[in-house]
Design a protein around this motif. Structure first.
Motif, PDB file in Angstrom:
ATOM      1  N   ASN A  23      64.141  67.104  39.425  1.00 18.65           N
ATOM      2  CA  ASN A  23      63.656  68.124  40.369  1.00 18.65           C
ATOM      3  C   ASN A  23      64.305  67.974  41.749  1.00 18.65           C
ATOM      4  O   ASN A  23      64.273  68.894  42.551  1.00 18.65           O
ATOM      5  CB  ASN A  23      62.140  68.056  40.519  1.00 18.65           C
ATOM      6  N   ASN A  24      64.875  66.808  42.009  1.00 17.10           N
ATOM      7  CA  ASN A  24      65.504  66.554  43.303  1.00 17.10           C
ATOM      8  C   ASN A  24      67.010  66.805  43.290  1.00 17.10           C
ATOM      9  O   ASN A  24      67.690  66.527  44.275  1.00 17.10           O
ATOM     10  CB  ASN A  24      65.219  65.107  43.738  1.00 17.10           C
ATOM     11  N   ILE A  25      67.519  67.304  42.181  1.00 12.56           N
ATOM     12  CA  ILE A  25      68.952  67.579  42.057  1.00 12.56           C
ATOM     13  C   ILE A  25      69.155  69.086  42.022  1.00 12.56           C
ATOM     14  O   ILE A  25      68.694  69.764  41.116  1.00 12.56           O
ATOM     15  CB  ILE A  25      69.535  66.949  40.775  1.00 12.56           C
ATOM     16  N   HIS A  26      69.822  69.612  43.032  1.00 11.86           N
ATOM     17  CA  HIS A  26      70.209  71.025  43.087  1.00 11.86           C
ATOM     18  C   HIS A  26      71.626  71.051  43.630  1.00 11.86           C
ATOM     19  O   HIS A  26      71.848  70.857  44.817  1.00 11.86           O
ATOM     20  CB  HIS A  26      69.283  71.831  44.001  1.00 11.86           C
ATOM     21  N   ILE A  27      72.565  71.277  42.767  1.00 17.19           N
ATOM     22  CA  ILE A  27      73.968  71.234  43.176  1.00 17.19           C
ATOM     23  C   ILE A  27      74.344  72.560  43.820  1.00 17.19           C
ATOM     24  O   ILE A  27      74.404  73.589  43.159  1.00 17.19           O
ATOM     25  CB  ILE A  27      74.875  70.897  41.985  1.00 17.19           C
ATOM     26  N   ALA A  31      73.088  75.155  40.756  1.00 14.04           N
ATOM     27  CA  ALA A  31      72.945  74.447  39.485  1.00 14.04           C
ATOM     28  C   ALA A  31      71.678  73.603  39.495  1.00 14.04           C
ATOM     29  O   ALA A  31      71.536  72.689  40.307  1.00 14.04           O
ATOM     30  CB  ALA A  31      74.162  73.571  39.229  1.00 14.04           C
ATOM     31  N   ILE A  32      70.771  73.932  38.606  1.00 16.58           N
ATOM     32  CA  ILE A  32      69.495  73.233  38.503  1.00 16.58           C
ATOM     33  C   ILE A  32      69.423  72.596  37.119  1.00 16.58           C
ATOM     34  O   ILE A  32      69.437  73.300  36.112  1.00 16.58           O
ATOM     35  CB  ILE A  32      68.322  74.212  38.683  1.00 16.58           C
ATOM     36  N   PRO A  33      69.355  71.255  37.025  1.00 14.86           N
ATOM     37  CA  PRO A  33      69.288  70.620  35.708  1.00 14.86           C
ATOM     38  C   PRO A  33      67.904  70.777  35.073  1.00 14.86           C
ATOM     39  O   PRO A  33      66.885  70.616  35.739  1.00 14.86           O
ATOM     40  CB  PRO A  33      69.607  69.155  36.004  1.00 14.86           C
ATOM     41  N   MET A  34      67.895  71.109  33.794  1.00 18.89           N
ATOM     42  CA  MET A  34      66.648  71.265  33.042  1.00 18.89           C
ATOM     43  C   MET A  34      66.740  70.486  31.724  1.00 18.89           C
ATOM     44  O   MET A  34      66.572  71.056  30.645  1.00 18.89           O
ATOM     45  CB  MET A  34      66.393  72.742  32.762  1.00 18.89           C
TER      46      MET A  34
END
Length: 173
Positions: A23-27, A31-34
């Motif tokens: 939830n703390n990674i937004h490139i 880009a949002i990892p799920m």
């Protein structure tokens, strides 16, 4: 009983991993990892459809609670779980499907697993981001977000599968 306990542990780990790390990674804000989708992708093929939907909904609800996304992930994961048996059937032979297996590179080989994961990952990313945007006014940015989130999520899913598949291969001599 041991399989249920293992599923519960994996469930809790995916919720915590998403809540505390991904939830703390937004490139670039796009880009949002799920990668929590990996849990639904790798549930046993013999799992009853009702239980599959419950696991997916529960995981989505857990992610929603920690992500403050008000049911978006729960709705999307439930739909992905609903279509999963049909998508899985497109990439696996009937004999293998009747025997039951845990979907993954070890059981399906990398090509079919990658295509299976890509279809469901694209569906999930598109649903989450379309519901979140709730508008097509800025469709170029939405397509960019879907594409980048899809790519990042699929990359992470393949990395986790590589770790899992590599571990199962190293045990075979």
């Amino acid at each position: 009983m041991q399989k249920i306990f293992a599923l519960i542990i994996r469930f809790v780990l995916w919720v915590l991993l998403q809540a505390l790390v991904f939830n703390n990674i937004h490139i670039g804000g796009y880009a949002i990892p799920m990668p929590y989708l990996y849990f639904v992708l790798t549930l046993p093929s013999t799992l009853d459809r009702g239980y599959l939907l419950l696991w997916a909904f529960g995981l989505g609800l857990g992610i929603d609670l920690f992500s403050n996304t008000t049911g978006i992930v729960a709705a999307s994961l439930t739909l992905v779980a609903f279509v999963r048996p049909y998508v899985l059937g497109m990439f696996v032979s009937r004999e293998k499907a009747e025997d039951g297996y845990d979907p993954g590179a070890a059981a399906m080989k990398w090509g079919p697993f990658f295509r299976y994961a890509a279809v469901l990952t694209l569906l999930h990313c598109a649903l989450v981001l379309l519901i979140e945007a709730f508008s097509l006014a800025n469709w170029e940015e939405l397509l960019l977000k879907i594409g980048l989130s899809f790519g990042l999520t699929l990359l992470i899913i393949c990395a986790f599968e590589g770790i899992r598949y590599g571990g199962s291969r190293s045990g075979q001599a």
